[in-house]
Design an enzyme around this catalytic site. Structure first.
Site, mmCIF file in Angstrom:
data_model
loop_
_atom_site.group_PDB
_atom_site.id
_atom_site.type_symbol
_atom_site.label_atom_id
_atom_site.label_comp_id
_atom_site.label_asym_id
_atom_site.label_seq_id
_atom_site.Cartn_x
_atom_site.Cartn_y
_atom_site.Cartn_z
ATOM 1 N N SER A 261 -25.766 20.986 -51.287
ATOM 2 C CA SER A 261 -25.812 21.928 -52.400
ATOM 3 C C SER A 261 -25.881 23.380 -51.938
ATOM 4 C CB SER A 261 -27.007 21.618 -53.298
ATOM 5 O OG SER A 261 -26.910 20.313 -53.815
ATOM 6 N N HIS B 193 -30.458 26.202 -52.730
ATOM 7 C CA HIS B 193 -29.410 26.744 -53.597
ATOM 8 C C HIS B 193 -29.363 28.260 -53.491
ATOM 9 C CE1 HIS B 193 -29.856 23.034 -56.458
ATOM 10 N NE2 HIS B 193 -29.485 22.704 -55.233
#
Length: 375
Positions: free
Chosen positions: A182, A234
Site C-alpha cells: 500500500s 500510506h
C-alpha cells in the site's frame, strides 16, 4: 498490516494550439504525441503484480497451517489452507510466518541491523483480500503510468515510495509487524498529483483531474484510521511519491515541442524554454526534501527513536478510536520456562506455545517473542 485502496484511472488531456489547414493539423498531432511522450508497452507493473501473487503463494506454502496449527480454514487446500478468521480475518498466514518471510519488525531492524525488512515487507501480504485489493489498485494506477513514463521511472518510483512508507511506519508503529504494497501504491497516487501540478500548463481539463485525484487520495487515506491498518505506511509512501513525481515525471512545455517540430512558415522567432522556471524550482526543492527526509528518518530509526514521543497526537492518523472499535494494543503475557538458552513460551491469552533457542537473554527479545506468539 498495510491497508487496502482502490483507485479508478484518471484520464487527462493535453491542450494544443489551433492550427489552420491539414499541415497545421498534422503538426499539432505530432506535437500532441511528443508532449504526451510515446506510449510504452507496460511489462514491469504486470511483473510486479505477478511477483506479489507468487510471494503470497510461497508464504502460504511456508505457513503450512495443518501442520503448525490445530484449526484451519479450507483444509482441502492442504498446506495452502488459511489460519482461522480470529487469527487472520483476511484469509492468510500467521503473523509468525509473515515475520519469517521478511515482514517489517522494528526491533529486528534496529537491534539486528535487518534493514532489508524495509524493502521485503512491501512484497508480502496478510491475506487473500489484502493481496487482491492491492493488486487491482496497482493494475489500475500503475499500467497507465508505465505507459506514459516508462518502466525505469515508474519502477524506481514504486520501490522508493514503498521504502518511504516502511520508514515512516517503522518510526511510529513499533509494537507489531507490517506488510503490504500500500505504501508503494500511495506513492503512485502521490506522483500522479505532483505530475499534474508540475505539468500544469499543458493540461486542458486540469481542474477536473485535480479534484478527482484529491477525492481519491482523501478517501483512501481516511480508510487508514481503521484499526489494524498501517496508515503511516500510506502517508509515508504518498509523501515520498509526491516528491518523486516532481523529479521523475516532468514533461517538456508545449511551446518548446511545438517550436522544435514546426513546419516551414510556422516557426516562431523567439526561443521557447524546454521547461518552465517553476518546474526547475519544484525539482530542486523535491530532491532536497527527499534526501533530508530519508537521511533524518534512517538516523532516527537506527538510533531507536520512537517518533510518537515527539508527536503525541500522530497516532490518531493511523487509528481513530470510536464506540465501534478500540485502538489500544492488547496486553500480552506468557508463561516462561527456560533451560540454558532454550526458552519454552506459552501465551496465556490463546494457549499457543513454542520453543525458542536464544542467542542472548535480553528481556526485550523475550517480550517480542511473547508478543509474536500471542498475535
Amino acid at each position: 498490516m498495510k491497508g487496502k485502496n482502490s483507485s479508478p484511472e484518471v484520464q487527462i488531456k493535453v491542450r494544443g494550439p489551433r492550427g489552420d489547414g491539414r499541415a497545421a493539423a498534422r503538426a499539432e498531432d505530432q506535437v500532441f504525441s511528443e508532449v504526451r511522450h510515446r506510449q510504452w508497452v507496460p511489462w514491469l507493473v504486470p511483473s510486479f503484480v505477478a511477483a506479489n501473487v507468487v510471494m503470497f503463494v510461497v508464504t502460504m506454502y511456508v505457513n503450512d497451517c495443518p501442520k503448525k496449527s490445530g484449526f484451519c480454514i479450507a483444509r482441502f487446500l492442504g498446506r495452502f489452507s488459511f489460519q482461522t478468521l480470529k487469527e487472520n480475518p483476511l484469509l492468510g498466514p500467521s503473523s509468525d510466518t509473515l515475520y519469517k518471510m521478511g515482514a517489517l519488525e522494528v526491533a529486528d531492524v534496529v537491534r539486528n541491523h535487518q534493514a532489508w525488512r524495509l524493502f521485503t515487507c512491501i512484497w508480502l501480504h496478510a491475506g487473500v483480500f489484502h493481496v487482491l485489493a492491492n493488486m487491482l489498485s496497482l493494475v489500475f494506477i500503475g499500467i497507465r503510468l508505465e505507459q506514459e513514463f516508462g518502466f525505469v521511472r515508474i519502477g524506481l518510483l514504486y520501490v522508493v515510495s514503498g521504502f518511504g512508507g516502511s520508514l515512516l511506519s517503522a518510526l511510529f508503529i513499533q509494537s507489531s509487524i507490517s506488510v503490504g504494497a500500500s505504501g508503494a501504491l500511495f506513492g503512485l497516487l502521490g506522483s500522479m498529483l505532483s505530475e499534474l501540478i508540475t505539468n500544469w500548463t499543458i493540461y486542458a481539463n486540469k481542474l477536473a483531474a485535480l479534484l478527482t485525484l484529491i477525492v481519491i487520495i482523501v478517501i483512501n487515506l481516511a480508510m487508514g484510521i481503521l484499526p489494524h491498518v498501517d496508515n503511516f505506511a500510506h502517508i509515508g509512501g504518498f509523501l515520498s511519491g509526491f516528491l518523486l513525481g516532481f523529479v521523475f515525471l516532468i514533461r517538456p512545455q508545449f511551446g518548446w515541442v511545438s517550436q522544435r517540430n514546426a513546419l516551414p512558415g510556422y516557426a516562431t522567432a523567439s526561443l521557447k524554454p524546454k521547461h518552465m522556471m517553476y518546474q526547475y524550482v519544484l525539482w530542486v526543492v523535491s530532491v532536497i526534501l527527499l534526501i533530508s527526509w530519508f537521511t533524518v528518518g534512517l538516523v532516527m530509526l537506527f538510533r531507536g527513536v520512537n517518533a510518537n514521543k515527539y508527536c503525541s497526537w500522530c497516532h490518531y492518523m493511523s487509528c481513530f478510536p470510536t464506540s465501534k472499535w478500540s485502538c489500544k494494543s492488547q496486553l500480552v503475557s506468557c508463561m516462561m520456562n527456560q533451560t540454558g538458552n532454550v526458552l519454552d513460551l506459552t501465551c496465556l491469552s490463546n494457549g499457543k506455545s513454542n520453543v525458542y533457542v536464544l542467542s542472548d537473554d535480553d528481556p526485550s527479545v523475550i517480550q517480542h517473542l511473547c508478543t509474536q506468539l500471542c498475535s
